[in-house]
Design a protein around this motif. Structure first.
Motif, PDB file in Angstrom:
ATOM      1  N   GLY A 268       0.788  -1.233   0.000  1.00  0.00           N
ATOM      2  CA  GLY A 268       0.000   0.000   0.000  1.00  0.00           C
ATOM      3  C   GLY A 268       0.820   1.283   0.000  1.00  0.00           C
ATOM      4  O   GLY A 268       0.262   2.366   0.085  1.00  0.00           O
ATOM      5  N   VAL A 269       2.161   1.167  -0.086  1.00  0.00           N
ATOM      6  CA  VAL A 269       2.999   2.371  -0.058  1.00  0.00           C
ATOM      7  C   VAL A 269       3.169   2.902  -1.478  1.00  0.00           C
ATOM      8  O   VAL A 269       3.401   2.138  -2.415  1.00  0.00           O
ATOM      9  CB  VAL A 269       4.388   2.052   0.552  1.00  0.00           C
ATOM     10  N   LYS A 270       3.044   4.214  -1.643  1.00  0.00           N
ATOM     11  CA  LYS A 270       3.230   4.829  -2.961  1.00  0.00           C
ATOM     12  C   LYS A 270       4.704   5.191  -3.134  1.00  0.00           C
ATOM     13  O   LYS A 270       5.318   5.775  -2.239  1.00  0.00           O
ATOM     14  CB  LYS A 270       2.352   6.078  -3.051  1.00  0.00           C
ATOM     15  N   PHE A 271       5.269   4.809  -4.286  1.00  0.00           N
ATOM     16  CA  PHE A 271       6.678   5.120  -4.579  1.00  0.00           C
ATOM     17  C   PHE A 271       6.754   6.303  -5.522  1.00  0.00           C
ATOM     18  O   PHE A 271       6.042   6.349  -6.523  1.00  0.00           O
ATOM     19  CB  PHE A 271       7.385   3.896  -5.168  1.00  0.00           C
ATOM     20  N   VAL A 272       7.633   7.239  -5.193  1.00  0.00           N
ATOM     21  CA  VAL A 272       7.686   8.506  -5.929  1.00  0.00           C
ATOM     22  C   VAL A 272       9.138   8.936  -6.178  1.00  0.00           C
ATOM     23  O   VAL A 272      10.077   8.343  -5.659  1.00  0.00           O
ATOM     24  CB  VAL A 272       6.972   9.624  -5.127  1.00  0.00           C
ATOM     25  N   LEU A 273       9.256   9.999  -6.977  1.00  0.00           N
ATOM     26  CA  LEU A 273      10.531  10.707  -7.155  1.00  0.00           C
ATOM     27  C   LEU A 273      10.625  11.704  -5.998  1.00  0.00           C
ATOM     28  O   LEU A 273       9.704  12.495  -5.803  1.00  0.00           O
ATOM     29  CB  LEU A 273      10.479  11.453  -8.494  1.00  0.00           C
ATOM     30  N   ALA A 274      11.708  11.673  -5.217  1.00  0.00           N
ATOM     31  CA  ALA A 274      11.735  12.548  -4.037  1.00  0.00           C
ATOM     32  C   ALA A 274      13.153  12.908  -3.639  1.00  0.00           C
ATOM     33  O   ALA A 274      14.122  12.329  -4.124  1.00  0.00           O
ATOM     34  CB  ALA A 274      11.037  11.852  -2.867  1.00  0.00           C
ATOM     35  N   GLY A 275      13.242  13.856  -2.739  1.00  0.00           N
ATOM     36  CA  GLY A 275      14.492  14.190  -2.056  1.00  0.00           C
ATOM     37  C   GLY A 275      15.578  14.666  -3.006  1.00  0.00           C
ATOM     38  O   GLY A 275      15.340  15.440  -3.929  1.00  0.00           O
ATOM     39  N   TYR A 276      16.803  14.202  -2.770  1.00  0.00           N
ATOM     40  CA  TYR A 276      17.941  14.645  -3.567  1.00  0.00           C
ATOM     41  C   TYR A 276      17.783  14.268  -5.036  1.00  0.00           C
ATOM     42  O   TYR A 276      18.319  14.937  -5.916  1.00  0.00           O
ATOM     43  CB  TYR A 276      19.236  14.066  -3.004  1.00  0.00           C
ATOM     44  N   ASP A 277      17.056  13.159  -5.307  1.00  0.00           N
ATOM     45  CA  ASP A 277      16.855  12.763  -6.702  1.00  0.00           C
ATOM     46  C   ASP A 277      16.033  13.817  -7.439  1.00  0.00           C
ATOM     47  O   ASP A 277      16.281  14.112  -8.613  1.00  0.00           O
ATOM     48  CB  ASP A 277      16.107  11.428  -6.784  1.00  0.00           C
ATOM     49  N   GLU A 278      15.051  14.357  -6.751  1.00  0.00           N
ATOM     50  CA  GLU A 278      14.215  15.381  -7.363  1.00  0.00           C
ATOM     51  C   GLU A 278      15.081  16.610  -7.705  1.00  0.00           C
ATOM     52  O   GLU A 278      14.960  17.199  -8.778  1.00  0.00           O
ATOM     53  CB  GLU A 278      13.120  15.758  -6.353  1.00  0.00           C
ATOM     54  N   SER A 279      15.975  16.950  -6.792  1.00  0.00           N
ATOM     55  CA  SER A 279      16.886  18.070  -7.059  1.00  0.00           C
ATOM     56  C   SER A 279      17.833  17.740  -8.208  1.00  0.00           C
ATOM     57  O   SER A 279      18.212  18.626  -8.975  1.00  0.00           O
ATOM     58  CB  SER A 279      17.714  18.397  -5.825  1.00  0.00           C
ATOM     59  N   ALA A 280      18.240  16.473  -8.309  1.00  0.00           N
ATOM     60  CA  ALA A 280      19.154  16.083  -9.391  1.00  0.00           C
ATOM     61  C   ALA A 280      18.455  16.247 -10.744  1.00  0.00           C
ATOM     62  O   ALA A 280      19.064  16.712 -11.713  1.00  0.00           O
ATOM     63  CB  ALA A 280      19.629  14.642  -9.193  1.00  0.00           C
ATOM     64  N   VAL A 281      17.176  15.882 -10.819  1.00  0.00           N
ATOM     65  CA  VAL A 281      16.432  16.061 -12.069  1.00  0.00           C
ATOM     66  C   VAL A 281      16.356  17.554 -12.396  1.00  0.00           C
ATOM     67  O   VAL A 281      16.597  17.969 -13.537  1.00  0.00           O
ATOM     68  CB  VAL A 281      15.023  15.438 -11.969  1.00  0.00           C
ATOM     69  N   GLU A 282      16.052  18.356 -11.395  1.00  0.00           N
ATOM     70  CA  GLU A 282      15.979  19.800 -11.631  1.00  0.00           C
ATOM     71  C   GLU A 282      17.328  20.324 -12.137  1.00  0.00           C
ATOM     72  O   GLU A 282      17.393  21.100 -13.090  1.00  0.00           O
ATOM     73  CB  GLU A 282      15.570  20.515 -10.332  1.00  0.00           C
ATOM     74  N   GLN A 283      18.407  19.879 -11.510  1.00  0.00           N
ATOM     75  CA  GLN A 283      19.742  20.322 -11.922  1.00  0.00           C
ATOM     76  C   GLN A 283      20.029  19.903 -13.368  1.00  0.00           C
ATOM     77  O   GLN A 283      20.582  20.673 -14.154  1.00  0.00           O
ATOM     78  CB  GLN A 283      20.789  19.724 -10.981  1.00  0.00           C
ATOM     79  N   ALA A 284      19.633  18.679 -13.722  1.00  0.00           N
ATOM     80  CA  ALA A 284      19.846  18.204 -15.098  1.00  0.00           C
ATOM     81  C   ALA A 284      19.092  19.099 -16.079  1.00  0.00           C
ATOM     82  O   ALA A 284      19.619  19.475 -17.132  1.00  0.00           O
ATOM     83  CB  ALA A 284      19.378  16.757 -15.224  1.00  0.00           C
ATOM     84  N   LEU A 285      17.859  19.461 -15.728  1.00  0.00           N
ATOM     85  CA  LEU A 285      17.056  20.289 -16.628  1.00  0.00           C
ATOM     86  C   LEU A 285      17.622  21.712 -16.718  1.00  0.00           C
ATOM     87  O   LEU A 285      17.625  22.320 -17.782  1.00  0.00           O
ATOM     88  CB  LEU A 285      15.595  20.305 -16.164  1.00  0.00           C
TER      89      LEU A 285
END
Ligand SMILES: Cc1cc2nc3c(=O)[nH]c(=O)nc-3n(C[C@H](O)[C@H](O)[C@H](O)COP(=O)(O)OP(=O)(O)OC[C@H]3O[C@@H](n4cnc5c(N)ncnc54)[C@H](O)[C@@H]3O)c2cc1C
Lengths: 337, 263
Positions: free
Chosen positions: B30-47
């Protein structure tokens, strides 16, 4: 089952970092009678090697090479793997620093061994491998893992393993040559360094005691009260985000989800309400003390000891009492005056 | 510039944590898995890098059970990543850090990248060893705890700061490079609804579980043994006092004699 263990130490300003003593002590407990080798890498190693030779190791190796001077994970890892092979070590213990985590990954890959980092406890060890515990989910849970096989790599978390008392007789120190390093992993260079805004005490994530202040301090100049308390304890000073956002202290002071994670022996939260984003950065501390004027502040739910009261009265009284029991003079007065 | 950004599906931060029935790890029922934390910042940095260097492409890569990894990759496509690679995790096989690096190296081998970007640690286990494990695996320089990453077209180099206990080092390193990003405050963008809808139809390249399994060692070397939640804190022992000096005396006595944490 006895095993050879290699403990890697970093140095700071020509001295052995405390994290290196902790690595040496953990290596000793994992060796179960096998040889514990301490390793320092870089340049100008005589000072740190001498200190490491009294930190409970059987011998110290010094790997001196200009290429190892900046802290680059891959060249260091190549050196560590070479030293592990030369000493027939089956376990490498790395220091509880940010760089220690980088080394754990690189040594794991180069040595083709399972690796983990942020280890707060060695739960057990047998012929198969080593079971460790490490905090996960921002300190909201602890995950225990068993690493198995002929080679294992562990990086500690700062302040998790007490260092050994200094040895009366230093262990022998020998040089070991650095391995040939591929040019590709040495590309680029360090071009500058900005020392962290000094809190005048130990570094936040490495300190055994942390004293943190929140918005309850009311104004930046009131941090002087906390700094006095920190000095009496030899503690580092931290802050909540309310404080760093307001610019009272630089962001390097911030503890929490978007700041630093700390796990000292003692954490004193002063005028901090205890928002979850703050708690995840300090909940793994061994003993937590909260001082807050609001008896319903959430920080009291995670604290071990609480004082409800005005921090402007409690903190100076606490500083005076600590100075008294530790036999410290008040600043600006000579002892006994 | 070709950028690979590696992301890990992690439990939503609001998820309730409880041990699985066998007690070994987090119960993901029942746990939802998401993009979060430092990974989310890494995507932003890549963009951000893609926007500042014309002609750049960002490919997102995720390793995990197919459904979870796909969700996270679709999120990165909706944010503006150009392509996605899904590495299907072999079901039931626990991976250590060096093996995770081997698996991710499969995606890196599909095409040359100037920059491989990751969060400095995952939002769940927070081990923080993968950036350098991958760098060592593929033989490129690797740095973690990186802040303020920029590309300097004049010198063809990345410039960045790296956090250490003592302060911030500044580095200049040419591509190709592996970076573990510490930035957690670059204000990641949110996807527009039309991009979310569009991302549902975009193709995702897949590396099947069998191919991933073939890149791993013969047998697992790391296994979760126990997932522990801290004992429910019973609340602080409150110090009763009249004058502030009495509170201080009591607290110091406790810290020195009972808790033994005073120097
Ligand atoms: C995405 C996100 C990330 C965040 N990351 C972090 C983070 O990393 N770290 C962090 O700390 N916060 C973080 N926060 C902010 C967090 O939610 C809180 O706002 C913040 O921690 C509050 O700081 P504080 O406790 O100092 O201030 P407040 O919540 O205002 O608390 C001040 C406390 O001082 C007490 N007080 C007032 N006067 C006195 C007195 N005279 N004597 C004693 N006590 C007194 C009050 O009773 C109160 O409990 C984050 C928030 C978000 C949304």
């Amino acid at each position: 089952m006895s095993r050879g263990v290699l403990a890697v130490a970093e140095s700071v300003d020509g001295h052995l970092a405390a994290s290196g003593r902790e690595a040496a002590a953990a290596a000793r407990s994992l060796s179960e009678g096998g040889t514990v080798t301490g390793l320092v890498l870089g340049t100008a190693l005589a000072g740190p090697a001498g200190e490491l030779s009294r930190a409970g190791v059987d011998r110290v190796l010094t790997m001196e090479a200009p290429a190892l001077e900046g802290r680059r994970a891959l060249p260091w890892a190549a050196g560590i793997a070479a030293a592990a092979a030369a000493t027939s070590a089956s376990v490498v213990v790395l220091p509880g620093t940010a760089f220690g985590r980088e080394l754990a990954g690189a040594v794991g890959s180069l040595w083709d061994a399972p690796a983990t980092a942020g280890v707060t406890e060695i739960v057990g060890s047998d012929a198969e491998g080593i079971e460790v515990a490490r905090p996960a989910f921002g300190g909201r849970a602890t995950q225990r893992l068993k690493l198995t096989g002929p080679r294992i790599v562990l990086a500690l978390r700062a302040n998790s393993v007490p260092p050994a008392p200094p040895a009366a007789v230093p262990a022998p120190i020998e040089p070991i040559p650095a391995p040939e390093l591929a040019a590709g992993i040495l590309a680029g260079e360090p071009v500058g360094f900005a020392a962290a805004a000094s809190t005048g005490g130990p570094e936040l994530t490495q300190a055994a005691i942390v004293v943190s202040g929140g918005r309850g301090l009311k104004a930046p100049e009131n941090f002087a009260l906390l700094e006095e308390l920190a000095r009496s304890l030899g503690a580092a000073v931290g802050a909540s985000r309310a404080v760093t956002d307001a610019g009272w202290k630089p962001s390097s002071y911030q503890v929490g989800q978007t700041g630093k994670s700390v796990a000292p022996q003692l954490y004193v939260a002063v005028g901090i309400s205890g928002a979850i984003q703050h708690l995840v950065g300090m909940m793994s501390s061994r003993v937590i003390v909260a001082i807050n004027s609001d008896p319903n502040a959430p920080i009291f739910r995670v604290a071990d000891f609480g004082i409800v009261g005005d921090l402007f009265q409690i903190v100076p009284a606490l500083t005076a009492e600590i100075r008294r029991v530790r036999g410290l003079a008040e600043p600006g007065r000579s002892p006994g005056a | 510039m070709e950028i690979l950004v590696l992301v890990k599906p992690v439990p939503e931060s609001e998820s309730r944590l409880r041990p699985s029935p066998d007690g070994r790890q987090l119960d993901t029922e029942g746990v939802k898995f998401v993009l979060a934390g430092y990974d989310e910042s890494a995507v932003e940095q890549a963009l951000l890098l893609k926007e500042s260097v014309p002609g750049s492409k960002v490919r997102a890569v995720a390793l995990g059970p197919a459904a979870r990894a796909e969700e996270v990759l679709r999120a990165t496509l909706a944010l503006g990543c150009d392509a996605a690679t899904l590495l299907e995790a072999p079901p039931g096989r626990e991976l250590d850090g060096a093996e995770t690096a081997r698996a991710l190296a499969l995606a890196a081998a599909k095409g040359p990248a100037d920059l491989i970007l990751l969060g400095k640690q995952s939002g769940d286990q927070e081990t923080g060893i993968l950036p350098t494990a991958l760098a060592a695996r593929i033989g490129r320089p690797g740095f973690s705890n990186v802040l303020d990453l920029r590309w300097d077209p004049g010198s063809n180099r990345f410039r960045f700061a790296r956090a250490t206990e003592a302060g911030e080092e500044r580095w200049e390193v040419p591509a190709p490079l592996v970076v573990g990003l510490q930035q957690a405050w670059n204000d990641p963008r949110t996807a527009k609804l039309q991009n979310i809808l569009r991302s549902r139809k975009l193709p995702i390249d897949r590396i099947p579980a069998a191919e991933v399994a073939a890149a791993l060692g013969p047998a697992p070397r790391e296994s979760a043994t126990k997932f522990l939640l801290p004992p429910p804190r019973t609340g602080a022992k409150m110090i009763e006092y009249g004058r502030p000096e009495e509170a201080a005396e009591q607290l110091v006595r406790i810290l020195r004699d009972t808790a033994r944490v005073l120097p």
